[in-house]
Design an enzyme around this catalytic site. Structure first.
Site, mmCIF file in Angstrom:
data_model
loop_
_atom_site.group_PDB
_atom_site.id
_atom_site.type_symbol
_atom_site.label_atom_id
_atom_site.label_comp_id
_atom_site.label_asym_id
_atom_site.label_seq_id
_atom_site.Cartn_x
_atom_site.Cartn_y
_atom_site.Cartn_z
ATOM 1 N N ALA A 156 0.840 -1.205 0.000
ATOM 2 C CA ALA A 156 0.000 0.000 0.000
ATOM 3 C C ALA A 156 0.876 1.256 0.000
ATOM 4 O O ALA A 156 1.861 1.322 -0.735
ATOM 5 C CB ALA A 156 -0.984 -0.032 1.160
ATOM 6 N N CYS A 157 0.546 2.224 0.847
ATOM 7 C CA CYS A 157 1.260 3.505 0.813
ATOM 8 C C CYS A 157 2.729 3.369 1.179
ATOM 9 O O CYS A 157 3.512 4.292 0.953
ATOM 10 C CB CYS A 157 0.590 4.507 1.746
ATOM 11 S SG CYS A 157 -0.997 5.031 1.113
ATOM 12 N N SER A 158 3.113 2.249 1.790
ATOM 13 C CA SER A 158 4.522 2.075 2.165
ATOM 14 C C SER A 158 5.311 1.319 1.104
ATOM 15 O O SER A 158 6.466 0.944 1.345
ATOM 16 C CB SER A 158 4.621 1.343 3.505
ATOM 17 O OG SER A 158 4.223 2.198 4.549
ATOM 18 N N SER A 335 1.952 5.336 -2.372
ATOM 19 C CA SER A 335 3.391 5.109 -2.133
ATOM 20 C C SER A 335 4.273 6.209 -2.708
ATOM 21 O O SER A 335 5.419 6.380 -2.286
ATOM 22 C CB SER A 335 3.808 3.767 -2.732
ATOM 23 O OG SER A 335 3.746 3.816 -4.140
#
Ligand code: CO8
Length: 375
Positions: A156-158, A335
């Site tokens: 995901a965002c990481s 990300s």
């Protein structure tokens, strides 16, 4: 001796179409009015709740977002569709996700002064892949003419920070000389533009970074990776159930969670302490005073969240430019957010200056990458 690894180039692809809050809210409110008119009898009878309009003021105050870039503007703003219209391409044409990834990757390679022959791998690290397989990374690798290998990863965002650690580890282990980490994010394809709570949150973009051994770096833009830390902790508070096992769910059952859904308040409350503690612990382990971090390139989800984290890490209000903000212009780009900030706000740093790239998001997941500007 352990090989030291550096980020020697970064790239950013920005789609040509921007949508302002005013345009987005006008489309949303037009959908709400039409919906309420069409269901006026049920609403009057109390069998269906009326939908409520969105507001530009709320969006700016709650998130700091003023605008976003998207691959397709017309489809998103059409109250009848409110979803991007991105034509499907034949299999012998490059896919949209790969195309924007390649555009960012070419910039990162040019900045690093590296060509395809210098690179041994591509990691496509992003929240939402366009398809199950072949891996997006292999298509990007093919389009760039790179030998070696490629694979996709999704945290995901990481995804970008996890990709950076994976690439750095592979270079340290001697499995590759240089690796491209590419983050194409077409968030508009997974956002429910009819959901008042989240219709304003995301935008589309692609970023890329090139990593190689520090002693081979020739780029004036090089940042040595001092250390990385990753953390995950399961949470249902940010979720997207899109997938082949779920697509046959009976009509109406769990329909909206096939797109992005979240408990935004809970995310805010749980992630802010988790991430600031993680940054402080990581800096302490490395014997780095938080104040010695000249720049915090934080994940870009919410301005208030970033202000909180920066204040907790520095123990004071951040000075202007110390924790750069790009989400006013780009919105949350999953990300890619911290990498956009890193790409745009690094040129003034001097040799030896320390900085921190930090991501956080669904999973929960968080990653910290401490970097030092090289000569
Ligand atoms: N317009 C006007 N009013 C609104 C709107 C709107 N659009 N939306 C909500 N309101 C109202 C609510 O109804 C509520 O009213 P009341 O008080 O009367 O009940 C009031 O505003 C407050 O609502 P909230 O409590 O929901 O508002 P918050 O102040 O908490 O702000 C945020 C909402 C902005 C969502 C905030 O909670 C936030 O940013 N939280 C953190 C979110 C976050 O960081 N999420 C991470 C997501 S990224 C990720 O990892 C996912 C990757 C997936 C990638 C891409 C796929 C698309």
């Amino acid at each position: 001796m352990t090989t030291s690894v550096a980020i020697t180039g970064t790239g950013l692809y920005t789609p040509p179409n921007a949508i302002s809050n005013e345009e987005l809210v006008a489309a949303f409110n037009s959908f709400v009015r039409r919906h309420n008119e069409a269901h006026s009898a049920e609403i009057a009878a109390g069998s269906m709740p009326a939908l409520t309009e969105s507001s530009v003021e709320f969006i700016v105050k709650a998130s700091g977002i003023k605008s976003r870039y998207v691959i397709d503007k017309a489809g998103v703003l059409d109250p009848d569709t409110m979803t991007p219209r991105i034509p499907e391409r034949p299999n012998d044409e490059i896919s949209v996700l790969a195309e924007i990834g390649v555009a960012a990757a070419k910039q990162a390679m040019a900045q690093a002064g590296r060509g395809p022959a210098d690179i041994d791998g591509v990691i496509c690290a992003a929240s939402n892949m366009q398809r199950a397989y072949p891996a997006m990374a292999i298509e990007i690798q093919f389009a760039l003419g790179i030998e070696g290998y490629g694979f996709d990863m999704n945290v995901a965002c990481s995804s970008a920070t996890f990709g950076i650690q994976a690439a750095a580890d592979m270079i340290r282990a001697g499995h590759a000389r240089a690796i491209l980490v590419v983050n194409p994010e077409i968030c508009s394809g997974h956002l429910n533009f009819r959901d008042r709570d989240s219709h304003f949150i995301f935008g589309d973009v692609a970023t890329a970074v090139l990593l190689e051994a520090s002693d081979k770096a020739t780029s004036p833009h090089a940042f040595e990776i001092v250390d990385t830390r990753l953390k995950t902790q399961f949470s249902n508070n940010i979720r997207n159930n899109f997938g082949f096992l779920n697509r046959c769910a009976p009509e109406g059952v769990g329909k909206t969670d096939k797109l992005f859904v979240q408990e935004g308040r809970k995310v805010f409350k749980e992630v802010v302490p988790m991430v600031s503690d993680m940054i402080l612990a990581h800096a302490a382990e490395r014997g780095i005073e938080p104040g010695a971090l000249k720049r915090l390139w934080l994940h870009q989800a919410n301005i208030n969240m970033n202000d909180f984290i920066a204040r907790r890490v520095l123990g004071r209000d951040p000075h202007p430019g110390e924790s750069p903000v790009i989400l006013d212009e780009y919105a949350n780009t999953s990300s890619a957010g911290s990498i956009i900030a890193f790409h745009k706000y690094q040129d003034d740093l001097k040799a030896g200056d320390l900085g921190l790239i930090c991501s956080f998001g669904a999973g929960y997941s968080a990653g910290t990458v401490i970097v030092r500007k090289m000569a």
